[in-house]
Design a protein around this motif. Structure first.
Motif, PDB file in Angstrom:
ATOM      1  N   ILE A  42       0.883  -1.158   0.000  1.00 16.05           N
ATOM      2  CA  ILE A  42       0.000   0.000   0.000  1.00 16.05           C
ATOM      3  C   ILE A  42       0.921   1.209   0.000  1.00 16.05           C
ATOM      4  CG2 ILE A  42      -1.620   1.335   1.396  1.00 16.05           C
ATOM      5  CD1 ILE A  42      -2.896  -1.295   2.219  1.00 16.05           C
ATOM      6  N   SER A  43       0.705   2.101  -0.938  1.00 16.43           N
ATOM      7  CA  SER A  43       1.638   3.213  -1.077  1.00 16.43           C
ATOM      8  C   SER A  43       0.913   4.500  -1.422  1.00 16.43           C
ATOM      9  CB  SER A  43       2.675   2.896  -2.156  1.00 16.43           C
ATOM     10  OG  SER A  43       2.069   2.796  -3.418  1.00 16.43           O
ATOM     11  N   GLY A  44       1.660   5.582  -1.429  1.00 18.81           N
ATOM     12  CA  GLY A  44       1.108   6.871  -1.778  1.00 18.81           C
ATOM     13  C   GLY A  44       2.206   7.905  -1.893  1.00 18.81           C
ATOM     14  N   ALA A  45       1.856   9.044  -2.408  1.00 22.91           N
ATOM     15  CA  ALA A  45       2.810  10.140  -2.562  1.00 22.91           C
ATOM     16  C   ALA A  45       2.045  11.452  -2.579  1.00 22.91           C
ATOM     17  CB  ALA A  45       3.599   9.967  -3.859  1.00 22.91           C
ATOM     18  N   SER A  46       2.754  12.517  -2.351  1.00 20.88           N
ATOM     19  CA  SER A  46       2.165  13.844  -2.437  1.00 20.88           C
ATOM     20  C   SER A  46       1.044  13.996  -1.408  1.00 20.88           C
ATOM     21  CB  SER A  46       1.712  14.079  -3.882  1.00 20.88           C
ATOM     22  OG  SER A  46       0.948  15.209  -4.042  1.00 20.88           O
ATOM     23  N   THR A  47      -0.153  14.360  -1.831  1.00 24.32           N
ATOM     24  CA  THR A  47      -1.278  14.578  -0.932  1.00 24.32           C
ATOM     25  C   THR A  47      -1.761  13.252  -0.342  1.00 24.32           C
ATOM     26  OG1 THR A  47      -1.949  16.416  -2.324  1.00 24.32           O
ATOM     27  CG2 THR A  47      -3.585  15.585  -0.772  1.00 24.32           C
ATOM     28  N   VAL A  48      -1.857  13.176   0.985  1.00 23.32           N
ATOM     29  CA  VAL A  48      -2.237  11.907   1.606  1.00 23.32           C
ATOM     30  C   VAL A  48      -3.694  11.532   1.341  1.00 23.32           C
ATOM     31  CG1 VAL A  48      -0.495  12.004   3.406  1.00 23.32           C
ATOM     32  CG2 VAL A  48      -2.753  12.909   3.877  1.00 23.32           C
ATOM     33  N   THR A  49      -4.555  12.505   1.090  1.00 25.09           N
ATOM     34  CA  THR A  49      -5.970  12.193   0.911  1.00 25.09           C
ATOM     35  C   THR A  49      -6.289  11.577  -0.449  1.00 25.09           C
ATOM     36  OG1 THR A  49      -6.390  14.480   0.267  1.00 25.09           O
ATOM     37  CG2 THR A  49      -6.794  13.894   2.578  1.00 25.09           C
ATOM     38  N   ASP A  50      -5.259  11.222  -1.215  1.00 28.46           N
ATOM     39  CA  ASP A  50      -5.487  10.447  -2.436  1.00 28.46           C
ATOM     40  C   ASP A  50      -4.572   9.223  -2.503  1.00 28.46           C
ATOM     41  OD1 ASP A  50      -3.019  11.466  -3.143  1.00 28.46           O
ATOM     42  OD2 ASP A  50      -3.728  12.501  -4.928  1.00 28.46           O
ATOM     43  N   ASP A  51      -4.009   8.842  -1.370  1.00 28.89           N
ATOM     44  CA  ASP A  51      -3.077   7.718  -1.346  1.00 28.89           C
ATOM     45  C   ASP A  51      -3.730   6.361  -1.595  1.00 28.89           C
ATOM     46  OD1 ASP A  51      -0.908   9.320  -0.968  1.00 28.89           O
ATOM     47  OD2 ASP A  51      -0.572   8.762   1.129  1.00 28.89           O
ATOM     48  N   PHE A  52      -4.938   6.151  -1.109  1.00 31.29           N
ATOM     49  CA  PHE A  52      -5.554   4.825  -1.180  1.00 31.29           C
ATOM     50  C   PHE A  52      -6.424   4.619  -2.409  1.00 31.29           C
ATOM     51  CE2 PHE A  52      -5.577   4.556   3.774  1.00 31.29           C
ATOM     52  CZ  PHE A  52      -4.213   4.332   3.767  1.00 31.29           C
ATOM     53  N   GLY A  53      -6.574   5.619  -3.245  1.00 31.20           N
ATOM     54  CA  GLY A  53      -7.495   5.553  -4.381  1.00 31.20           C
ATOM     55  C   GLY A  53      -7.138   4.555  -5.463  1.00 31.20           C
ATOM     56  N   ASP A  54      -5.916   4.002  -5.436  1.00 32.49           N
ATOM     57  CA  ASP A  54      -5.526   3.030  -6.451  1.00 32.49           C
ATOM     58  C   ASP A  54      -5.125   1.688  -5.834  1.00 32.49           C
ATOM     59  OD1 ASP A  54      -3.160   3.785  -5.254  1.00 32.49           O
ATOM     60  OD2 ASP A  54      -2.064   4.068  -7.119  1.00 32.49           O
ATOM     61  N   TRP A 120     -11.868   2.385  -0.360  1.00 27.60           N
ATOM     62  CA  TRP A 120     -10.538   2.970  -0.151  1.00 27.60           C
ATOM     63  C   TRP A 120     -10.590   4.491  -0.243  1.00 27.60           C
ATOM     64  CZ3 TRP A 120      -6.851   0.790   2.286  1.00 27.60           C
ATOM     65  CH2 TRP A 120      -6.496  -0.542   2.115  1.00 27.60           C
ATOM     66  N   LYS A 121     -11.308   5.011  -1.244  1.00 31.89           N
ATOM     67  CA  LYS A 121     -11.387   6.465  -1.422  1.00 31.89           C
ATOM     68  C   LYS A 121     -12.057   7.137  -0.229  1.00 31.89           C
ATOM     69  CE  LYS A 121     -11.281   6.506  -6.443  1.00 31.89           C
ATOM     70  NZ  LYS A 121     -12.036   6.768  -7.669  1.00 31.89           N
ATOM     71  N   THR A 122     -13.035   6.471   0.359  1.00 40.10           N
ATOM     72  CA  THR A 122     -13.691   7.012   1.548  1.00 40.10           C
ATOM     73  C   THR A 122     -12.693   7.088   2.702  1.00 40.10           C
ATOM     74  OG1 THR A 122     -15.833   6.212   0.811  1.00 40.10           O
ATOM     75  CG2 THR A 122     -15.595   6.664   3.174  1.00 40.10           C
ATOM     76  N   ALA A 123     -11.876   6.069   2.844  1.00 37.61           N
ATOM     77  CA  ALA A 123     -10.839   6.078   3.886  1.00 37.61           C
ATOM     78  C   ALA A 123      -9.819   7.185   3.622  1.00 37.61           C
ATOM     79  CB  ALA A 123     -10.157   4.720   3.968  1.00 37.61           C
ATOM     80  N   ASP A 124      -9.505   7.430   2.361  1.00 35.60           N
ATOM     81  CA  ASP A 124      -8.595   8.527   1.995  1.00 35.60           C
ATOM     82  C   ASP A 124      -8.997   9.839   2.646  1.00 35.60           C
ATOM     83  OD1 ASP A 124      -6.506   7.754   0.318  1.00 35.60           O
ATOM     84  OD2 ASP A 124      -7.688   7.969  -1.514  1.00 35.60           O
ATOM     85  N   ASN A 125     -10.287  10.106   2.639  1.00 33.36           N
ATOM     86  CA  ASN A 125     -10.792  11.383   3.135  1.00 33.36           C
ATOM     87  C   ASN A 125     -10.559  11.602   4.624  1.00 33.36           C
ATOM     88  OD1 ASN A 125     -11.743  12.041   0.571  1.00 33.36           O
ATOM     89  ND2 ASN A 125     -13.691  11.028   0.938  1.00 33.36           N
ATOM     90  N   ARG A 126     -10.175  10.556   5.334  1.00 33.78           N
ATOM     91  CA  ARG A 126      -9.984  10.655   6.775  1.00 33.78           C
ATOM     92  C   ARG A 126      -8.498  10.603   7.144  1.00 33.78           C
ATOM     93  NH1 ARG A 126     -14.771  11.443   8.583  1.00 33.78           N
ATOM     94  NH2 ARG A 126     -14.038  11.403  10.727  1.00 33.78           N
ATOM     95  N   LEU A 127      -7.626  10.658   6.136  1.00 34.95           N
ATOM     96  CA  LEU A 127      -6.183  10.668   6.371  1.00 34.95           C
ATOM     97  C   LEU A 127      -5.698  12.106   6.511  1.00 34.95           C
ATOM     98  CD1 LEU A 127      -4.886   8.084   3.722  1.00 34.95           C
ATOM     99  CD2 LEU A 127      -5.010   7.753   6.196  1.00 34.95           C
ATOM    100  N   SER A 128      -4.683  12.297   7.343  1.00 37.87           N
ATOM    101  CA  SER A 128      -4.047  13.609   7.437  1.00 37.87           C
ATOM    102  C   SER A 128      -2.554  13.423   7.671  1.00 37.87           C
ATOM    103  CB  SER A 128      -4.659  14.448   8.562  1.00 37.87           C
ATOM    104  OG  SER A 128      -4.475  13.808   9.807  1.00 37.87           O
ATOM    105  N   LEU A 129      -1.798  14.344   7.117  1.00 33.65           N
ATOM    106  CA  LEU A 129      -0.354  14.348   7.326  1.00 33.65           C
ATOM    107  C   LEU A 129      -0.107  14.944   8.701  1.00 33.65           C
ATOM    108  CD1 LEU A 129       2.474  13.865   6.189  1.00 33.65           C
ATOM    109  CD2 LEU A 129       2.361  16.153   5.191  1.00 33.65           C
ATOM    110  N   THR A 130       0.414  14.147   9.617  1.00 33.75           N
ATOM    111  CA  THR A 130       0.603  14.574  10.997  1.00 33.75           C
ATOM    112  C   THR A 130       1.972  15.210  11.202  1.00 33.75           C
ATOM    113  OG1 THR A 130      -0.772  12.698  11.632  1.00 33.75           O
ATOM    114  CG2 THR A 130       0.404  13.804  13.395  1.00 33.75           C
ATOM    115  N   ASP A 131       2.998  14.608  10.581  1.00 34.30           N
ATOM    116  CA  ASP A 131       4.355  15.112  10.764  1.00 34.30           C
ATOM    117  C   ASP A 131       5.189  14.735   9.555  1.00 34.30           C
ATOM    118  OD1 ASP A 131       6.891  15.868  11.633  1.00 34.30           O
ATOM    119  OD2 ASP A 131       6.682  14.944  13.608  1.00 34.30           O
TER     120      ASP A 131
END
Length: 186
Positions: A42-54, A120-131
């Motif tokens: 499971i991976s992602g880059a850039s904005t975290v709120t679109d990490d799980f969409g693929d 997955w996209k719904t879960a994306d919306n609840r992600l935030s970059l903490t640090d």
């Protein structure tokens, strides 16, 4: 050239033209490959709120039913208050399926118990970059509807894969191909 060879050659060209026309018309649709599944994590880059969409599909009896990718999903269900910490066992069994249906109902999705793109996209919306101050990984937090939290690391190098804490000193990568030795011990 013999008549037989000419007919065969014309038939092959005609068949190729038909195949090209059908593909171009969109009558045959091949699904897009899930980028993260091809990376193995499971991976992602850039904005975290679109990490799980693929991300790849997780479901009971599916290809990734006993993996760390399932454990990451279970951490999300834990943050939502839908499973207990002891329910994070890397196994997409009946308990995870039921909790996934509850998650889907909570967010107005079709409650089929399958973690597909909409879930997955719904879960994306609840992600935030903490640090993002650490040089090797970002800290990403999933916040459930009732305030529960799951904390993940997102590596900054390569495919930026996600990992979750398995004990005070270790993290496990959210792999599609393996389950952590820590499964069942969170």
């Amino acid at each position: 050239m013999s008549v037989r060879t000419a007919i065969r050659s014309r038939s092959i060209r005609l068949l190729a033209a038909v195949v090209i026309a059908v593909l171009a018309s969109g009558l045959i649709h091949t699904p897009a490959a899930h980028a993260s599944v091809s990376y193995g994590y499971i991976s992602g880059a850039s904005t975290v709120t679109d990490d799980f969409g693929d991300e790849g599909t997780l479901k009971r009896g599916g290809s990734y039913a006993y993996t760390n990718a399932t454990a990451l999903w279970q951490w999300i269900l834990y943050a939502e208050g839908l499973i207990s910490k002891s329910g994070i066992d890397c196994q997409f069994g009946p308990g995870t399926e039921t909790a996934t249906k509850q998650f889907q109902s909570r967010y107005g999705l079709s409650a089929d118990g399958v973690v597909g793109l909409n879930t997955w996209k719904t879960a994306d919306n609840r992600l935030s970059l903490t640090d993002s101050s650490y040089p090797e990984a970002d800290v990403v937090t999933y916040t459930g509807k009732n305030g529960g939290k799951a904390v993940f690391n997102r590596a900054k190098a390569g495919e930026s894969y996600y990992s979750f804490r398995v004990d005070p000193y270790n993290w496990a990568g959210a792999a599609y191909f393996a389950a952590s030795r820590y499964c069942g011990g969170f």
